[in-house]
Design an enzyme around this catalytic site. Structure first.
Site, PDB file in Angstrom:
ATOM      1  N   HIS A  18       0.903  -1.278   0.140  1.00  8.34           N
ATOM      2  CA  HIS A  18      -0.066  -0.034   0.064  1.00  8.34           C
ATOM      3  C   HIS A  18       0.780   1.198  -0.086  1.00  8.34           C
ATOM      4  O   HIS A  18       0.329   2.509   0.048  1.00  8.34           O
ATOM      5  CB  HIS A  18      -0.939   0.066   1.149  1.00  8.34           C
ATOM      6  CG  HIS A  18      -0.194   0.286   2.713  1.00  8.34           C
ATOM      7  ND1 HIS A  18       0.599  -0.497   3.186  1.00  8.34           N
ATOM      8  CD2 HIS A  18      -0.238   1.522   3.121  1.00  8.34           C
ATOM      9  CE1 HIS A  18       0.835  -0.069   4.128  1.00  8.34           C
ATOM     10  NE2 HIS A  18       0.535   1.195   4.363  1.00  8.34           N
TER      11      HIS A  18
HETATM   12  C1  UD1 Z   1      -2.177   5.375   5.891  1.00  8.95           C
HETATM   13  C2  UD1 Z   1      -0.544   5.932   6.484  1.00  8.95           C
HETATM   14  C3  UD1 Z   1       0.130   5.034   6.212  1.00  8.95           C
HETATM   15  C4  UD1 Z   1      -0.115   3.724   6.996  1.00  8.95           C
HETATM   16  C5  UD1 Z   1      -1.677   3.356   6.543  1.00  8.95           C
HETATM   17  C6  UD1 Z   1      -1.997   2.147   7.115  1.00  8.95           C
HETATM   18  C7  UD1 Z   1      -0.300   8.339   6.250  1.00  8.95           C
HETATM   19  C8  UD1 Z   1       0.189   9.550   5.424  1.00  8.95           C
HETATM   20  N1  UD1 Z   1      -0.331   7.197   5.676  1.00  8.95           N
HETATM   21  O1  UD1 Z   1      -1.884   5.241   4.463  1.00  8.95           O
HETATM   22  O2  UD1 Z   1       1.408   5.282   6.976  1.00  8.95           O
HETATM   23  O3  UD1 Z   1       0.701   2.693   6.735  1.00  8.95           O
HETATM   24  O4  UD1 Z   1      -2.536   4.160   6.572  1.00  8.95           O
HETATM   25  O5  UD1 Z   1      -3.176   1.609   6.243  1.00  8.95           O
HETATM   26  O6  UD1 Z   1      -1.085   8.812   7.284  1.00  8.95           O
HETATM   27  N2  UD1 Z   1      -9.358   4.535   1.955  1.00  8.95           N
HETATM   28  C9  UD1 Z   1     -10.582   4.001   1.849  1.00  8.95           C
HETATM   29  N3  UD1 Z   1     -11.009   3.912   2.995  1.00  8.95           N
HETATM   30  C10 UD1 Z   1     -10.556   4.139   4.063  1.00  8.95           C
HETATM   31  C11 UD1 Z   1      -9.290   4.765   4.299  1.00  8.95           C
HETATM   32  C12 UD1 Z   1      -8.565   5.063   3.027  1.00  8.95           C
HETATM   33  O7  UD1 Z   1     -11.088   3.718   0.851  1.00  8.95           O
HETATM   34  O8  UD1 Z   1     -11.107   3.865   5.326  1.00  8.95           O
HETATM   35  C13 UD1 Z   1      -8.439   5.111   0.450  1.00  8.95           C
HETATM   36  C14 UD1 Z   1      -8.920   6.346  -0.114  1.00  8.95           C
HETATM   37  O9  UD1 Z   1      -8.822   6.354  -1.373  1.00  8.95           O
HETATM   38  C15 UD1 Z   1      -7.742   7.107   0.544  1.00  8.95           C
HETATM   39  C16 UD1 Z   1      -6.657   6.385   0.308  1.00  8.95           C
HETATM   40  O10 UD1 Z   1      -7.363   5.042   0.620  1.00  8.95           O
HETATM   41  O11 UD1 Z   1      -7.495   8.382  -0.363  1.00  8.95           O
HETATM   42  C17 UD1 Z   1      -5.374   6.469   1.199  1.00  8.95           C
HETATM   43  O12 UD1 Z   1      -5.992   6.762   2.426  1.00  8.95           O
HETATM   44  P1  UD1 Z   1      -5.134   7.538   3.518  1.00  8.95           P
HETATM   45  O13 UD1 Z   1      -5.621   7.213   4.957  1.00  8.95           O
HETATM   46  O14 UD1 Z   1      -4.857   8.793   2.960  1.00  8.95           O
HETATM   47  O15 UD1 Z   1      -3.725   6.838   3.379  1.00  8.95           O
HETATM   48  P2  UD1 Z   1      -3.285   5.258   3.483  1.00  8.95           P
HETATM   49  O16 UD1 Z   1      -2.616   4.754   2.072  1.00  8.95           O
HETATM   50  O17 UD1 Z   1      -4.154   4.475   4.460  1.00  8.95           O
END
Ligand code: UD1
Length: 363
Positions: free
Chosen positions: A208
């Protein structure tokens, strides 16, 4: 008067770290009044609610529902929501965990309101500032009053950056508290049976990191390498929403091999059982490098660096980047019976939350 403590979580790994500390703080109601605030950075059931259930965590007292966005948008939304929360709740201490955007946002807001900040999993450094987490770690550590360190490299990093020793405490790895507390339940998970797998006859992959999944060519290359690995060992791939979106967006569905068993993100107990019984794990996660080290399961980390060097120096972890030849060579070594010997690092013993709470009692 008990110390008023507000624990801030936002993402799946935050929950795994906060669970044991919440439990231990609440065992001492004479010393602490403890509340939990969820920023809502993660909101899918599989990334959030399921973890609360698996970890036996109390529901958050507050959920700020900030959701996704660019880094600035997400961090700003968390900061705005936390500022009014801290102003109304008036905690004596804010506790933040790990290195996600919610961690840094919590530390900045608390520090500017002159509220003391404790950072659990402090001092880790990848020395790679292209990783958003590295920025989050540096900012959070420099704003924190109590820095709880999970491995010795963290002590050296904080000292090099001029953080006074008096603020820094080597308390061990709180993720292992969660793992040990749930190990009996983990062993009862039926995930392997549900997926029709046999112990040691499959691998697990998680992917991821933006550096691996946000660029089409890089993601395509990794999926192609996985086809070669999956031809030898089935791979279970619980797919993070960021990665799933990108596979769809880039039209890479055709790169998935039939031996790649794609699942939704799994709950904590299912994921830990899957790891525990696997032949090896391929990942770009931080926490999974630690869990595999503790479980002595060979781990191949598809990154060029790690902020958790102890998993490589004494644990089961090898770093390959996303280079196909290096990944395949690492798989060959494991399947050929040449996995590296591994030990469990110091203070990864299930008592980290107790050590942290003892220190917080004295503040
Ligand atoms: C975040 C953390 C990362 C951690 C990871 C664990 C930051 C910068 N990154 O990354 O360090 O390793 O969490 O999983 O804080 N999304 C969904 N559903 C959700 C959450 C996210 O569909 O419940 C999708 C959305 O498209 C979103 C993307 O995932 O834009 C990324 O989510 P985000 O929380 O920004 O970062 P992660 O990649 O999850």
């Amino acid at each position: 008067m008990p110390t008023s403590v507000l624990c801030v979580v936002g993402t799946r790994p935050n929950l795994i770290k906060a669970g044991p500390l919440m439990r231990e703080l609440r065992r001492h109601p004479e010393a602490f009044r403890t509340r939990l605030v969820h920023t809502g950075q993660h909101y899918d059931r599989n990334l959030s609610q399921l973890l609360f259930e698996d970890l036996g965590m109390p529901e958050p007292d507050l959920n700020l529902g900030v959701g996704s966005g660019t880094h600035a948008e997400q961090t700003a939304k968390v900061m705005i929501a936390l500022e009014s929360t801290f102003q109304s709740e008036r905690p004596d201490l804010v506790v933040v965990f790990g290195d996600v955007n919610s961690t840094m946002a919590g530390a900045i807001v608390a520090a500017k309101l002159c509220v003391k900040v404790a950072h659990v999993e402090s001092g880790l450094r990848s020395f790679d500032r292209t990783m958003p987490e590295e920025i989050n770690r540096i900012v959070t550590d420099h704003l924190s009053d109590y820095l709880f360190v999970s491995e010795r490299s963290g002590l050296e990093n904080l000292s090099r950056e001029g953080i006074p020793d008096a603020k820094v405490f080597f308390t061990g790895n709180i993720m292992i508290d969660s793992l040990l507390a749930t190990l009996d339940v983990v062993k009862q998970s039926d995930v392997i049976e549900r997926l029709h797998l046999s112990p040691r006859q499959y691998a697990v992959m998680t992917l991821h990191r933006p550096s691996n999944v946000d660029d089409r060519e890089t993601l395509a290359g990794i999926l192609q390498t996985m086809r070669a690995v999956a031809a030898r060992t089935p791979i279970v791939f619980p797919c993070h929403p960021r990665t799933r979106h990108n596979i769809e967006r880039f039209g890479l569905g055709g790169h998935l091999s039939a031996s790649l068993i794609l699942t939704e993100p799994l709950g904590y107990t299912d994921f830990c059982r899957l790891t525990y019984e696997s032949a090896f794990v391929l990942t770009d996660s931080g926490g999974i490098q630690e869990e595999t080290t503790f479980l002595k399961v060979p781990c191949i980390t598809m990154r060029d660096n790690t902020e958790r060097p102890v998993t490589v120096t004494i644990g089961s972890n090898v770093m390959t980047g996303n280079d196909s030849a290096r990944i395949i060579a690492a798989v060959d070594a494991i399947l050929g019976g040449r996995a590296k010997a591994a030990s469990i690092p110091e203070l990864w013993d299930g008592h980290t939350a107790e050590r942290i709470v003892e220190i917080l009692k004295g503040i």
